[in-house]
Design a protein around this motif. Structure first.
Motif, short mmCIF file in Angstrom:
data_model
loop_
_atom_site.label_atom_id
_atom_site.label_comp_id
_atom_site.label_asym_id
_atom_site.label_seq_id
_atom_site.Cartn_x
_atom_site.Cartn_y
_atom_site.Cartn_z
N LEU A 47 0.70 -1.30 -0.05
CA LEU A 47 -0.02 -0.01 0.07
C LEU A 47 0.98 1.13 -0.03
O LEU A 47 0.60 2.01 -0.66
CB LEU A 47 -1.13 -0.04 1.24
N GLY A 48 1.89 1.20 0.74
CA GLY A 48 2.76 2.26 0.91
C GLY A 48 3.45 2.61 -0.47
O GLY A 48 3.74 3.81 -0.84
N ALA A 49 3.92 1.43 -1.22
CA ALA A 49 4.57 1.72 -2.46
C ALA A 49 3.77 2.18 -3.50
O ALA A 49 4.17 3.09 -4.15
CB ALA A 49 5.04 0.20 -2.82
N ILE A 50 2.45 1.86 -3.52
CA ILE A 50 1.37 2.42 -4.55
C ILE A 50 1.30 3.79 -4.25
O ILE A 50 1.23 4.61 -5.40
CB ILE A 50 -0.09 1.70 -4.26
N PHE A 51 1.22 4.31 -3.18
CA PHE A 51 1.14 5.89 -2.84
C PHE A 51 2.23 6.49 -2.52
O PHE A 51 2.08 7.85 -2.11
CB PHE A 51 -0.08 6.17 -2.01
N SER A 52 3.45 5.91 -2.86
CA SER A 52 4.71 6.53 -2.51
C SER A 52 4.94 7.82 -3.30
O SER A 52 5.86 8.50 -2.88
CB SER A 52 5.71 5.54 -2.47
N GLY A 53 4.41 7.87 -4.63
CA GLY A 53 4.87 8.74 -5.45
C GLY A 53 5.69 8.30 -6.54
O GLY A 53 5.87 8.70 -7.45
N ARG A 54 6.42 7.11 -6.18
CA ARG A 54 7.53 6.58 -6.97
C ARG A 54 6.75 6.23 -8.22
O ARG A 54 7.19 6.06 -9.54
CB ARG A 54 8.18 5.23 -6.52
N TRP A 55 5.67 5.56 -8.27
CA TRP A 55 4.88 5.05 -9.52
C TRP A 55 3.63 5.92 -9.95
O TRP A 55 2.96 5.21 -10.73
CB TRP A 55 4.21 3.35 -9.04
N ASP A 56 3.66 7.16 -9.65
CA ASP A 56 2.34 8.08 -9.89
C ASP A 56 2.05 7.87 -11.56
O ASP A 56 1.04 8.01 -11.92
CB ASP A 56 2.55 9.37 -9.41
N ASN A 57 2.91 8.09 -12.18
CA ASN A 57 2.85 8.04 -13.65
C ASN A 57 2.24 6.40 -14.33
O ASN A 57 2.03 6.54 -15.50
CB ASN A 57 4.13 8.46 -14.40
N ARG A 58 2.69 5.51 -13.59
CA ARG A 58 2.11 4.15 -13.83
C ARG A 58 0.70 3.93 -13.34
O ARG A 58 0.13 2.87 -13.91
CB ARG A 58 3.07 3.20 -13.62
#
Length: 459
Positions: free
Chosen positions: A89-100
């Motif tokens: 959950l933290g990975a999804i909303f971390s910002g690292r993957w926002d464009n994906r």
């Protein structure tokens, strides 16, 4: 005078040796800490590189996110959704993957999940974010028909063990859960852990245990005694079946446990019985063949390992002498089937620092404590690296996609949102064919139409 001179030289020798030992110990400790710090710096650089390529490296914790969860719009701060470090959950909303991340037609992050369950998780995280560590909030809850969906979603998001940690009255921590998870994976029985009985919450009663545990399958018992020892056992079947082909006993920590111990079932043995007084691990109800027995009528337990379970060398007599003792807490968790990857890596748990005895007791304790802190950080970093290595695959399979594949449906007046791939899950079904590429394009005239008006009959 020669005697005094010799004594002074001897004292200087031992003082110099002690100083050298101290310097060598501190140098080794600082070198180990330096290696961990370099790993952390390298890891942070990899995360920034990923964010630059797939999202935003400037994402802020205070940012308010707008999320379309199955058709319901939910607002939450990024800091709330990412507070459990290393979680999916933290990975999804971390910002690292926002464009994906998949988005709806208004640019909101879209998750193809049960809206009621996701809202319950967000509410829990909001409460957790403002609660003191020693008073965690109650676990997220939903109505009975959504309970299994909630459990699956907690597993998918990688926060289920955090919930279990807050639920447990045996006071086991995240490292303990990691150890248990590793043992269950070794038995090919890793899954969702669901608390079904607690002596603290439900009362220490054989009748209550039987009522709560009668219909469960594979399960694990965790107990704590008055001296702080935490121990228990796992069995692969219900307590109302005669034998279990897979089972093990364990001790996590305590006065008699230097590091976690697992006692494996001996080859060719079956071990699992339910006695008139409570659950037992052994080949029969007889004393001589019972390795661990709980008496729920008087809150006692007996360890006498050796008849059906392997006993490692140098095992403390606590586990073999067959003396009844009192336990203070007992919990039973059902192990439900997992949908995790079969090749998922084992968790790394901290190495136990060696006992330091070279110096004065306060210095020995301080150095040993510093070593243990380093080992804890090293293990935590290893687990973060394992989670990060799986992030891209998780994002691609669960949260990525194009906004044109977000289907908005009005079902008898209730609007829901769903991925087209979800509607096509059963490939040969009429529903799937309605949304294959050819028909989908014809239905929308080559353009994305966000809402279909379906009648109840058509649904």
């Amino acid at each position: 005078m020669e005697e005094i001179k010799a004594a002074k030289q001897r004292l200087k020798f031992y003082r110099d040796q002690l100083e050298l030992d101290y310097q060598l110990e501190i140098r080794a400790l600082e070198e180990a800490e330096s290696r961990v710090l370099k790993r952390i710096e390298s890891f942070d650089a990899k995360k920034k590189e990923t964010a630059d390529a797939n999202g935003r490296s400037d994402a802020t914790k205070d940012e308010l996110l707008e999320i379309n969860a199955g058709g319901n719009i939910i607002f939450a701060r990024r800091s709330v959704l990412t507070q459990i470090e290393g979680s999916r959950l933290g990975a999804i909303f971390s910002g690292r993957w926002d464009n994906r991340l998949q988005r709806d037609n208004k640019g909101r992050i879209f998750l193809d999940v049960n809206a009621t369950c996701f809202q319950a998780i967000v509410d829990y995280l909001n409460d957790r974010n403002i609660s003191p560590p020693d008073h965690p909030p109650d676990p997220p809850s939903v109505d009975v028909e959504n309970e299994e969906i909630l459990a699956r979603l907690l597993e998918i998001f990688g926060i289920h063990d955090i919930i279990m940690e807050s639920q447990s009255k045996v006071t086991i921590d995240r490292n303990d859960w990691m150890v248990i998870r590793n043992w269950l994976k070794q038995e090919k029985s890793n899954g969702i852990m669901k608390l079904v009985y607690s002596s603290t919450l439900n009362g220490c009663s054989l009748a209550t245990f039987q009522e709560k545990c009668r219909s469960i399958g594979p399960n694990i018992i965790i107990a704590k005694d008055a001296e702080g020892n935490i121990f228990g056992g796992y069995t692969s079947c219900s307590w109302w079946q005669t034998h279990a082909d897979k089972a093990f006993l364990f001790a996590l920590r305590g006065n008699y446990v230097v590091s976690p111990l697992k006692f494996d079932l001996k080859a060719g043995r079956q071990s699992h019985i339910n006695t008139s007084s409570g659950p037992s691990f052994g080949s029969t109800g007889q004393y001589v063949n019972t390795d661990l027995r709980f008496n729920l009528n008087n809150s006692t337990f007996l360890f006498c390992i050796g008849a059906n379970y392997e006993v490692p060398l140098m095992t403390n007599p606590f586990f073999t002498n067959g003396t009844y003792r009192n336990y203070s807490q007992l919990e039973v968790y059902e192990v439900l089937p997992s949908r995790g990857r079969a090749d998922e890596k084992l968790f790394v748990f901290p190495q136990t620092a060696l006992k330091i005895t070279k110096f004065t007791p306060p210095i020995n304790e301080a150095i040993q404590s510093r070593w243990q802190a380093m080992y804890n950080v090293d293990a935590s970093q290893s687990n973060l690296e394992i989670s990060f290595a799986n992030e891209e695959e998780m994002i691609a399979s669960f949260a990525a996609g194009e906004n044109k594949d977000t289907v908005l449906l009005s079902l008898s007046g209730t609007d829901i949102a769903v991925k087209r791939s979800t509607l096509q899950f059963c490939e040969e079904s009429t529903l799937a064919r309605q949304f294959d590429d050819k028909i989908w394009k014809n239905q929308t005239g080559g353009k994305h139409t966000p809402i279909f008006k379906w009648t109840a009959k058509e649904v």
